[in-house]
Design a protein around this motif. Structure first.
Motif, mmCIF file in Angstrom:
data_model
loop_
_atom_site.group_PDB
_atom_site.id
_atom_site.type_symbol
_atom_site.label_atom_id
_atom_site.label_comp_id
_atom_site.label_asym_id
_atom_site.label_seq_id
_atom_site.Cartn_x
_atom_site.Cartn_y
_atom_site.Cartn_z
ATOM 1 N N PRO B 117 0.817 -1.214 0.000
ATOM 2 C CA PRO B 117 0.000 0.000 0.000
ATOM 3 C C PRO B 117 0.853 1.268 0.000
ATOM 4 C CG PRO B 117 -0.033 -1.044 2.177
ATOM 5 C CD PRO B 117 0.717 -1.968 1.260
ATOM 6 N N GLY B 118 0.330 2.287 -0.636
ATOM 7 C CA GLY B 118 0.907 3.628 -0.536
ATOM 8 C C GLY B 118 0.086 4.435 0.445
ATOM 9 N N LYS B 119 0.554 5.621 0.747
ATOM 10 C CA LYS B 119 -0.209 6.519 1.600
ATOM 11 C C LYS B 119 -1.549 6.833 0.950
ATOM 12 C CE LYS B 119 3.017 9.203 0.831
ATOM 13 N NZ LYS B 119 3.545 10.480 0.395
ATOM 14 N N GLY B 120 -2.574 7.034 1.766
ATOM 15 C CA GLY B 120 -3.852 7.515 1.251
ATOM 16 C C GLY B 120 -4.583 6.528 0.373
ATOM 17 N N GLY B 121 -4.382 5.227 0.615
ATOM 18 C CA GLY B 121 -5.172 4.235 -0.105
ATOM 19 C C GLY B 121 -4.639 3.813 -1.453
ATOM 20 N N ASP B 161 4.245 -4.552 4.273
ATOM 21 C CA ASP B 161 4.291 -3.318 5.058
ATOM 22 C C ASP B 161 5.657 -2.653 4.936
ATOM 23 O OD1 ASP B 161 3.669 -1.411 7.058
ATOM 24 O OD2 ASP B 161 4.631 -2.670 8.573
ATOM 25 N N SER B 162 5.740 -1.543 4.232
ATOM 26 C CA SER B 162 7.024 -0.857 4.076
ATOM 27 C C SER B 162 6.822 0.642 3.999
ATOM 28 C CB SER B 162 7.719 -1.341 2.807
ATOM 29 O OG SER B 162 8.765 -0.458 2.451
ATOM 30 N N PHE B 163 7.510 1.344 4.875
ATOM 31 C CA PHE B 163 7.477 2.813 4.824
ATOM 32 C C PHE B 163 8.149 3.309 3.550
ATOM 33 C CE2 PHE B 163 10.021 6.671 6.295
ATOM 34 C CZ PHE B 163 9.015 7.576 6.029
ATOM 35 N N LEU B 164 9.304 2.722 3.210
ATOM 36 C CA LEU B 164 10.040 3.190 2.031
ATOM 37 C C LEU B 164 9.210 3.016 0.761
ATOM 38 C CD1 LEU B 164 13.605 1.774 2.885
ATOM 39 C CD2 LEU B 164 12.801 4.133 3.130
ATOM 40 N N LEU B 165 8.522 1.880 0.656
ATOM 41 C CA LEU B 165 7.716 1.640 -0.549
ATOM 42 C C LEU B 165 6.349 2.325 -0.477
ATOM 43 C CD1 LEU B 165 8.506 -2.086 -1.413
ATOM 44 C CD2 LEU B 165 9.167 -0.049 -2.703
ATOM 45 N N SER B 166 5.955 2.778 0.699
ATOM 46 C CA SER B 166 4.675 3.511 0.787
ATOM 47 C C SER B 166 4.862 4.967 0.367
ATOM 48 C CB SER B 166 4.132 3.478 2.220
ATOM 49 O OG SER B 166 4.873 4.353 3.058
ATOM 50 N N GLU B 177 11.510 12.941 2.653
ATOM 51 C CA GLU B 177 11.834 11.513 2.837
ATOM 52 C C GLU B 177 13.003 11.086 1.951
ATOM 53 O OE1 GLU B 177 10.504 10.636 5.383
ATOM 54 O OE2 GLU B 177 8.560 11.626 5.481
#
Lengths: 209, 209
Positions: B117-121, B161-166, B177
């Motif tokens: 998933p990315g931010k915001g759906g 689940d990844s912040f970098l890929l989101s 970022e």
């Protein structure tokens, strides 16, 4: 090991003021805290310290310890770390998307320090094996601060990459993530208050009031 | 397996207009694409298709295939998937924080479909083992769309689940970022153009011009 959760309820989360009243925000931060405590418990964390400036009787059912200190965030955490003789997981109270599997993974790593970055240079979770030797510097570019502090002390460091744990709830658009990926009390609360409006470009939060 | 990267250069990333001119944005998206291609190569991905509406001669050194289709994003990807007889990793071109270790992990999972998933759906990465049976529905709440599509088709699903890929780079604060967690060409470019200004509350982007 122990977990420490810095927590403040009074007039918390002012950047959510466009969508929640002060009373609602104070309810909401309590629910987010409860979700974090739930995930810690589910991960098997027994000792949980809530670092606050005042004891909250509304939380008396939680079976946590209150560490009350009127100092600011950094000072109170550093005083707390100084007297710790076991590993400490510092986790923020506004991380309702935290999952127990992640907590378990973070505390299982061998490195001296594990940092979970938040958006915009923040530090959302910090696991410290030798807390008495460490100190924190939250606010601003705390992610970089904490990486440097670990390096300066020759502590081995792991950066843990998680979208769910990078999502601290500060602004209205963060509530979109609770509605998308949440569970627990804060999810139920957000569902009662908001719905998602989807356009071609982005998903927006709409108040149900 | 193959990787597919939808790509558009002309007047790309209009939400970065407050901090980059059109020419700069067009340079910047090319550098982000190059960083994504680099991570794919490093992960051992040999066949990379760039899905575009026009061939870009500036990218001729990349050793990728161009799949040119004037249709919109969903239609062109769905036409592409229909004729695929091998697993496909769809990865967006604006994910310069993607790391090869993540790509390797995503393509190693056993599930039929992996969604990042990315931010915001949003859906930032989508790995599909049986692409001819799948279809995409990007824009809006595409994360929910893709979860439903996998479910409706009885395809097993993993959410990664990844912040970098989101972190897709859409708005000025996303460049924070890159400066914090980036590497490669887009990091170098951002470093030349911006610096980080840290206050107590948040980290802000400042133009160096």
């Amino acid at each position: 090991m122990r977990a420490a959760i810095p927590y403040k309820q009074e007039n918390a989360k002012s950047r959510l003021a466009p969508v929640l009243t002060q009373t609602e925000r104070e309810q909401f931060v309590e629910l987010m805290l409860r979700d974090v405590v739930y995930s810690l418990r589910e991960a098997g964390v027994k000792d949980i310290d809530i670092l606050t400036t005042a004891e909250y009787s509304s939380l008396s059912d939680l079976d946590v310890n209150f560490v009350i200190d009127p100092s600011d965030l950094n000072e109170s955490i550093n005083k707390y770390l100084e007297r710790m003789d076991q590993p400490v997981l510092i986790i923020m109270a506004d991380l309702p998307l935290a999952r127990s599997e992640q907590v378990k993974e973070i505390i299982s790593f061998e490195e001296d320090v594990v940092i979970v970055p938040g958006k915009g240079g923040g530090t959302n979770v910090l696991f410290i094996r030798e807390p008495a030797e460490f100190h924190v510097r939250y606010y601003g570019m705390s992610f970089c601060n904490h990486c440097s502090i670990a390096k300066d002390m020759n502590h081995s460091l792991r950066i843990y990459d998680s979208f769910l744990l990078s999502t601290d709830i500060d602004e209205p658009h963060d509530i979109v993530e609770i509605l998308m990926h949440g569970r627990g009390l804060s999810f139920e609360y957000a569902q009662k208050k908001f719905e998602l409006e989807s356009s071609r470009a982005r998903v927006k939060l709409t108040s149900l009031r």
